[in-house]
Design a protein around this motif. Structure first.
Motif, PDB file in Angstrom:
ATOM      1  N   CYS A  13     -14.014  -0.726  30.819  1.00 43.45           N
ATOM      2  CA  CYS A  13     -15.250   0.003  31.015  1.00 43.45           C
ATOM      3  C   CYS A  13     -16.198  -0.877  31.824  1.00 43.45           C
ATOM      4  N   ALA A  14     -16.976  -0.259  32.714  1.00 43.92           N
ATOM      5  CA  ALA A  14     -17.900  -1.021  33.545  1.00 43.92           C
ATOM      6  C   ALA A  14     -19.206  -0.257  33.720  1.00 43.92           C
ATOM      7  N   ALA A  15     -20.276  -0.996  33.939  1.00 37.77           N
ATOM      8  CA  ALA A  15     -21.600  -0.399  34.132  1.00 37.77           C
ATOM      9  C   ALA A  15     -22.239  -0.946  35.399  1.00 37.77           C
ATOM     10  N   SER A  16     -22.895  -0.063  36.125  1.00 38.71           N
ATOM     11  CA  SER A  16     -23.611  -0.460  37.336  1.00 38.71           C
ATOM     12  C   SER A  16     -25.088  -0.138  37.196  1.00 38.71           C
ATOM     13  N   ARG A  17     -25.926  -1.097  37.583  1.00 38.33           N
ATOM     14  CA  ARG A  17     -27.374  -0.855  37.560  1.00 38.33           C
ATOM     15  C   ARG A  17     -27.787   0.176  38.603  1.00 38.33           C
ATOM     16  N   GLN A  18     -26.931   0.395  39.588  1.00 39.56           N
ATOM     17  CA  GLN A  18     -27.179   1.435  40.588  1.00 39.56           C
ATOM     18  C   GLN A  18     -26.709   2.760  39.992  1.00 39.56           C
ATOM     19  N   GLY A  19     -27.597   3.430  39.331  1.00 36.66           N
ATOM     20  CA  GLY A  19     -27.234   4.572  38.506  1.00 36.66           C
ATOM     21  C   GLY A  19     -26.630   5.753  39.235  1.00 36.66           C
ATOM     22  N   SER A  20     -26.850   5.833  40.538  1.00 38.83           N
ATOM     23  CA  SER A  20     -26.301   6.946  41.307  1.00 38.83           C
ATOM     24  C   SER A  20     -25.045   6.560  42.074  1.00 38.83           C
ATOM     25  N   SER A  21     -24.600   5.354  41.857  1.00 37.58           N
ATOM     26  CA  SER A  21     -23.455   4.858  42.615  1.00 37.58           C
ATOM     27  C   SER A  21     -22.157   5.509  42.177  1.00 37.58           C
ATOM     28  N   THR A  22     -21.328   5.840  43.172  1.00 35.94           N
ATOM     29  CA  THR A  22     -19.966   6.300  42.903  1.00 35.94           C
ATOM     30  C   THR A  22     -18.966   5.422  43.647  1.00 35.94           C
ATOM     31  N   ILE A  23     -19.403   4.247  44.038  1.00 39.94           N
ATOM     32  CA  ILE A  23     -18.528   3.347  44.785  1.00 39.94           C
ATOM     33  C   ILE A  23     -17.375   2.918  43.901  1.00 39.94           C
ATOM     34  N   PRO A  24     -16.142   3.189  44.315  1.00 41.10           N
ATOM     35  CA  PRO A  24     -14.985   2.912  43.460  1.00 41.10           C
ATOM     36  C   PRO A  24     -14.449   1.492  43.600  1.00 41.10           C
ATOM     37  N   LEU A  25     -15.336   0.531  43.656  1.00 43.64           N
ATOM     38  CA  LEU A  25     -14.927  -0.849  43.852  1.00 43.64           C
ATOM     39  C   LEU A  25     -15.489  -1.720  42.733  1.00 43.64           C
ATOM     40  N   ALA A  26     -14.651  -2.583  42.202  1.00 47.12           N
ATOM     41  CA  ALA A  26     -15.051  -3.403  41.062  1.00 47.12           C
ATOM     42  C   ALA A  26     -16.299  -4.254  41.307  1.00 47.12           C
ATOM     43  N   PRO A  27     -16.456  -4.852  42.492  1.00 49.59           N
ATOM     44  CA  PRO A  27     -17.661  -5.687  42.706  1.00 49.59           C
ATOM     45  C   PRO A  27     -18.970  -4.905  42.633  1.00 49.59           C
ATOM     46  N   SER A  28     -18.900  -3.580  42.670  1.00 52.76           N
ATOM     47  CA  SER A  28     -20.119  -2.765  42.607  1.00 52.76           C
ATOM     48  C   SER A  28     -20.651  -2.634  41.188  1.00 52.76           C
ATOM     49  N   TYR A  29     -19.894  -3.117  40.220  1.00 60.07           N
ATOM     50  CA  TYR A  29     -20.271  -2.977  38.817  1.00 60.07           C
ATOM     51  C   TYR A  29     -20.709  -4.322  38.256  1.00 60.07           C
ATOM     52  N   ASP A  30     -21.767  -4.253  37.439  1.00 61.20           N
ATOM     53  CA  ASP A  30     -22.439  -5.473  36.994  1.00 61.20           C
ATOM     54  C   ASP A  30     -21.962  -5.983  35.640  1.00 61.20           C
ATOM     55  N   TYR A  31     -21.510  -5.072  34.800  1.00 57.98           N
ATOM     56  CA  TYR A  31     -21.126  -5.453  33.441  1.00 57.98           C
ATOM     57  C   TYR A  31     -19.752  -4.870  33.126  1.00 57.98           C
ATOM     58  N   TRP A  32     -18.998  -5.640  32.347  1.00 58.33           N
ATOM     59  CA  TRP A  32     -17.620  -5.263  32.035  1.00 58.33           C
ATOM     60  C   TRP A  32     -17.325  -5.474  30.564  1.00 58.33           C
ATOM     61  N   GLY A  33     -16.455  -4.607  30.035  1.00 59.09           N
ATOM     62  CA  GLY A  33     -15.936  -4.828  28.707  1.00 59.09           C
ATOM     63  C   GLY A  33     -14.694  -5.704  28.757  1.00 59.09           C
ATOM     64  N   GLN A  34     -14.112  -5.945  27.594  1.00 63.64           N
ATOM     65  CA  GLN A  34     -12.945  -6.814  27.487  1.00 63.64           C
ATOM     66  C   GLN A  34     -11.641  -6.068  27.723  1.00 63.64           C
ATOM     67  N   GLY A  35     -11.676  -4.758  27.661  1.00 55.74           N
ATOM     68  CA  GLY A  35     -10.484  -3.979  27.937  1.00 55.74           C
ATOM     69  C   GLY A  35      -9.761  -3.518  26.685  1.00 55.74           C
ATOM     70  N   THR A  36      -9.007  -2.437  26.846  1.00 54.61           N
ATOM     71  CA  THR A  36      -8.185  -1.913  25.767  1.00 54.61           C
ATOM     72  C   THR A  36      -6.841  -1.501  26.364  1.00 54.61           C
ATOM     73  N   GLN A  37      -5.762  -1.851  25.673  1.00 54.49           N
ATOM     74  CA  GLN A  37      -4.416  -1.640  26.209  1.00 54.49           C
ATOM     75  C   GLN A  37      -3.941  -0.219  25.958  1.00 54.49           C
ATOM     76  N   VAL A  38      -3.483   0.401  27.027  1.00 50.51           N
ATOM     77  CA  VAL A  38      -2.834   1.708  26.944  1.00 50.51           C
ATOM     78  C   VAL A  38      -1.401   1.544  27.428  1.00 50.51           C
ATOM     79  N   THR A  39      -0.468   1.935  26.599  1.00 53.98           N
ATOM     80  CA  THR A  39       0.938   1.846  26.958  1.00 53.98           C
ATOM     81  C   THR A  39       1.568   3.226  26.823  1.00 53.98           C
ATOM     82  N   VAL A  40       2.170   3.689  27.904  1.00 52.60           N
ATOM     83  CA  VAL A  40       2.802   5.006  27.918  1.00 52.60           C
ATOM     84  C   VAL A  40       4.313   4.802  28.004  1.00 52.60           C
ATOM     85  N   SER A  41       5.015   5.249  26.997  1.00 55.81           N
ATOM     86  CA  SER A  41       6.465   5.081  26.962  1.00 55.81           C
ATOM     87  C   SER A  41       7.156   6.310  27.550  1.00 55.81           C
ATOM     88  N   SER A  42       8.270   6.058  28.206  1.00 53.16           N
ATOM     89  CA  SER A  42       9.012   7.157  28.849  1.00 53.16           C
ATOM     90  C   SER A  42      10.023   7.763  27.900  1.00 53.16           C
TER      91      SER A  42
END
Length: 124
Positions: A95-124
């Motif tokens: 999850c990420a948050a950007s102080r630019q509230g109207s931004s839709t830029i799909p690039l990681a450097p555009s986001y200011d804050y990040w969570g630690q992540g959660t693992q999703v595993t999809v088995s076939s």
């Protein structure tokens, strides 16, 4: 400063559905653009979806029609509902948050804050 905590990741079978949540601290949650990114082993972090402070949403082509991003400002939470999951969706989801509230830029450097992540595993 914003702290983000993701939850909901787990093992799921292909074709199944899963919902992720990201809880944010702070009073300014409603002013941020929020996004989900993911990173698979050996790959770069990639954009998944974003929702602006005005509730505009934008998706990566790979998830369009299968994933839905939403937010609840009263709960300081952003969600990612995933359906028709594929093994290729296996990754750590951030999850990420950007102080630019109207931004839709799909690039990681555009986001200011990040969570630690959660693992999703999809088995076939």
């Amino acid at each position: 400063q914003v702290q983000l905590v993701e939850s909901g990741g787990r093992l799921v079978q292909a074709g199944g559905s899963l919902g992720l949540s990201c809880a944010a601290s702070g009073r300014a949650f409603g002013s941020y653009a929020m996004a989900w990114f993911r990173q698979a082993p050996g790959k770069e972090r990639e954009f998944v979806a974003t929702i602006t402070r005005g509730y505009f949403t934008y998706y990566a082509n790979s998830v369009k029609g299968r994933f839905t991003i939403s937010r609840d400002n009263a709960k300081n939470t952003v969600y990612l509902q995933m359906s028709s999951l594929e093994p290729e969706d296996t990754a750590v989801y951030f999850c990420a948050a950007s102080r630019q509230g109207s931004s839709t830029i799909p690039l990681a450097p555009s986001y200011d804050y990040w969570g630690q992540g959660t693992q999703v595993t999809v088995s076939s």
